[in-house]
Design a protein around this motif. Structure first.
Motif, PDB file in Angstrom:
ATOM      1  N   GLY A  22      25.087  46.902  16.092  1.00  0.00           N
ATOM      2  CA  GLY A  22      26.145  47.889  15.905  1.00  0.00           C
ATOM      3  C   GLY A  22      25.727  49.267  16.364  1.00  0.00           C
ATOM      4  N   LEU A  23      24.474  49.639  16.090  1.00  0.00           N
ATOM      5  CA  LEU A  23      23.974  50.940  16.526  1.00  0.00           C
ATOM      6  C   LEU A  23      23.896  51.005  18.046  1.00  0.00           C
ATOM      7  N   GLU A  24      23.472  49.919  18.675  1.00  0.00           N
ATOM      8  CA  GLU A  24      23.404  49.871  20.138  1.00  0.00           C
ATOM      9  C   GLU A  24      24.801  50.012  20.741  1.00  0.00           C
ATOM     10  N   HIS A  25      25.774  49.379  20.123  1.00  0.00           N
ATOM     11  CA  HIS A  25      27.163  49.492  20.601  1.00  0.00           C
ATOM     12  C   HIS A  25      27.660  50.928  20.453  1.00  0.00           C
ATOM     13  N   SER A  26      27.351  51.548  19.324  1.00  0.00           N
ATOM     14  CA  SER A  26      27.738  52.936  19.089  1.00  0.00           C
ATOM     15  C   SER A  26      27.109  53.855  20.133  1.00  0.00           C
ATOM     16  N   ALA A  27      25.825  53.649  20.392  1.00  0.00           N
ATOM     17  CA  ALA A  27      25.118  54.471  21.382  1.00  0.00           C
ATOM     18  C   ALA A  27      25.714  54.297  22.774  1.00  0.00           C
ATOM     19  N   GLU A  28      26.069  53.065  23.108  1.00  0.00           N
ATOM     20  CA  GLU A  28      26.667  52.791  24.423  1.00  0.00           C
ATOM     21  C   GLU A  28      27.978  53.546  24.596  1.00  0.00           C
ATOM     22  N   LYS A  29      28.824  53.512  23.579  1.00  0.00           N
ATOM     23  CA  LYS A  29      30.112  54.202  23.647  1.00  0.00           C
ATOM     24  C   LYS A  29      29.922  55.710  23.761  1.00  0.00           C
ATOM     25  N   LEU A  30      28.990  56.251  23.000  1.00  0.00           N
ATOM     26  CA  LEU A  30      28.750  57.688  23.035  1.00  0.00           C
ATOM     27  C   LEU A  30      28.144  58.122  24.366  1.00  0.00           C
ATOM     28  N   ASN A  31      27.276  57.291  24.919  1.00  0.00           N
ATOM     29  CA  ASN A  31      26.677  57.610  26.214  1.00  0.00           C
ATOM     30  C   ASN A  31      27.727  57.598  27.320  1.00  0.00           C
ATOM     31  N   GLU A  32      28.636  56.627  27.268  1.00  0.00           N
ATOM     32  CA  GLU A  32      29.736  56.572  28.240  1.00  0.00           C
ATOM     33  C   GLU A  32      30.599  57.818  28.144  1.00  0.00           C
ATOM     34  N   ALA A  33      30.883  58.250  26.932  1.00  0.00           N
ATOM     35  CA  ALA A  33      31.699  59.446  26.728  1.00  0.00           C
ATOM     36  C   ALA A  33      31.004  60.686  27.278  1.00  0.00           C
ATOM     37  N   TYR A  34      29.719  60.787  27.026  1.00  0.00           N
ATOM     38  CA  TYR A  34      28.950  61.944  27.529  1.00  0.00           C
ATOM     39  C   TYR A  34      28.938  61.956  29.062  1.00  0.00           C
ATOM     40  N   GLU A  35      28.685  60.814  29.661  1.00  0.00           N
ATOM     41  CA  GLU A  35      28.625  60.735  31.116  1.00  0.00           C
ATOM     42  C   GLU A  35      29.977  61.085  31.754  1.00  0.00           C
ATOM     43  N   SER A  36      31.066  60.848  31.034  1.00  0.00           N
ATOM     44  CA  SER A  36      32.406  61.113  31.580  1.00  0.00           C
ATOM     45  C   SER A  36      32.694  62.596  31.772  1.00  0.00           C
ATOM     46  N   VAL A  37      31.927  63.462  31.117  1.00  0.00           N
ATOM     47  CA  VAL A  37      32.180  64.902  31.243  1.00  0.00           C
ATOM     48  C   VAL A  37      31.007  65.646  31.881  1.00  0.00           C
ATOM     49  N   MET A  38      30.098  64.904  32.477  1.00  0.00           N
ATOM     50  CA  MET A  38      28.954  65.536  33.134  1.00  0.00           C
ATOM     51  C   MET A  38      29.144  65.576  34.652  1.00  0.00           C
TER      52      MET A  38
END
Length: 315
Positions: free
Chosen positions: A299-315
């Motif tokens: 679950g933590l890995e899934h959470s991290a994946e979603k947050l990383n995708e979100a961060y990359e979308s605005v960089m």
């Protein structure tokens, strides 16, 4: 730091920012609050309203302002600025609106108050904290996102209420995203010093039932509040005031704040999300590793994946 001599800044005098300023005064956290808003009239209205209660409380000065320079001698600054989630909107959906606001805010605060500890409660808090860390020139330990502190408080309250004990004795953490992929760490939950799985639960209640209900209730709580009153403010403002108080008093309390994950979590060391840390006068003084079950790790890995995708979308 001496809380009785401390000055705390609040960026944004909207619903949440005003609630933070009010909580700081009501809880007697500091001696002075600077309340900033781009429109000074708004900051003045909120500050004057709070001021009227001060004769009934501990003495505190409130300075409404539209100038970042007034943050120059603040010890801690709480950032609330940015768009708030509308009904049904997820926190991550706010990101495109708030990323640029966070960058410009951090640059201003670096200019006028480079040594202040920053506490971020703007949403999505995990990604915006990562952006703040990337943007700021100050050390990472001085930037604290509110993470899953509120999520943890929600679970502890409901669990304590269910089994009829003090909420402070429901020792359970929520980690990961402050949002839809949060993870409740049931495997290490304690009631006092007793593992939850060995605690005698009320008749008709099972641990499996609690787990299934609490995951959904925790994730949907903010949406349910938003549907009824337009958005959250009191819970998160108390979280902010408590974090400020813990810093100023150097209390070394453990909170699940937004930080870069250590290697033990195996999710990448650049991802920022809610994890247990010791908080004191130096900000984040130590990151802690909490053992996880296989399901919780996934679950933590899934959470991290979603947050990383979100961060990359605005960089």
């Amino acid at each position: 730091m001496n809380s009785k001599l401390s000055k705390v800044g609040v960026v944004g005098a909207g619903r949440v920012g005003a609630a933070v300023a009010n909580a700081l005064v009501m809880m007697g956290v500091c001696v002075s609050v600077v309340l900033y808003n781009r429109t000074k009239d708004k900051a003045e209205g909120e500050a004057w309203d709070i001021e009227d209660a001060i004769p009934l409380l501990e003495e505190c000065d409130i300075l409404p302002t539209d100038k970042y320079e007034d943050f120059a001698d603040c010890d801690v600054i709480v950032i609330t600025i940015g768009a708030q989630a509308s009904e049904g909107q997820s926190r991550l959906e706010l990101l495109s609106d708030n990323a640029d606001i966070m960058r410009s805010t951090i640059k201003e605060l670096d200019r006028v108050a480079p040594d202040a500890i920053l506490i971020i409660i703007s949403n999505p808090v995990d990604v915006l904290t990562r952006i703040a860390i990337k943007t700021s020139t100050r050390p990472e330990n001085l930037i604290i996102g509110s993470g899953t502190v509120l999520d943890t408080a929600r679970v502890r309250y409901q669990l304590g209420k269910l089994i009829n004990i003090s909420k402070q004795d429901a020792n359970i953490y929520v980690i990961g995203e402050h949002g839809d992929t949060s993870v409740i760490v049931w495997s290490n939950a304690l009631i006092g010093a007793i593992p939850l799985e060995k605690f005698s639960l009320p008749q008709g209640t099972s641990l499996d039932k609690i787990k299934s209900e609490y995951v959904e209730n925790t994730r949907k709580r903010a949406y349910a509040i938003g549907e009824r009153k337009g958005g959250t403010s009191h819970g998160i403002s108390t979280v902010a005031a408590q974090l400020v108080d813990t810093v100023l008093r150097d209390e070394k309390q453990i909170f699940t704040v937004s930080v870069k994950a250590d290697s033990e979590y195996k999710i990448g060391e650049e991802v920022v999300l809610g994890l247990p840390c010791i908080i004191g006068k130096k900000g984040i003084e130590r990151k802690l590793h909490i053992p996880l079950s296989e399901e919780e790790q996934s679950g933590l890995e899934h959470s991290a994946e979603k947050l990383n995708e979100a961060y990359e979308s605005v960089m």
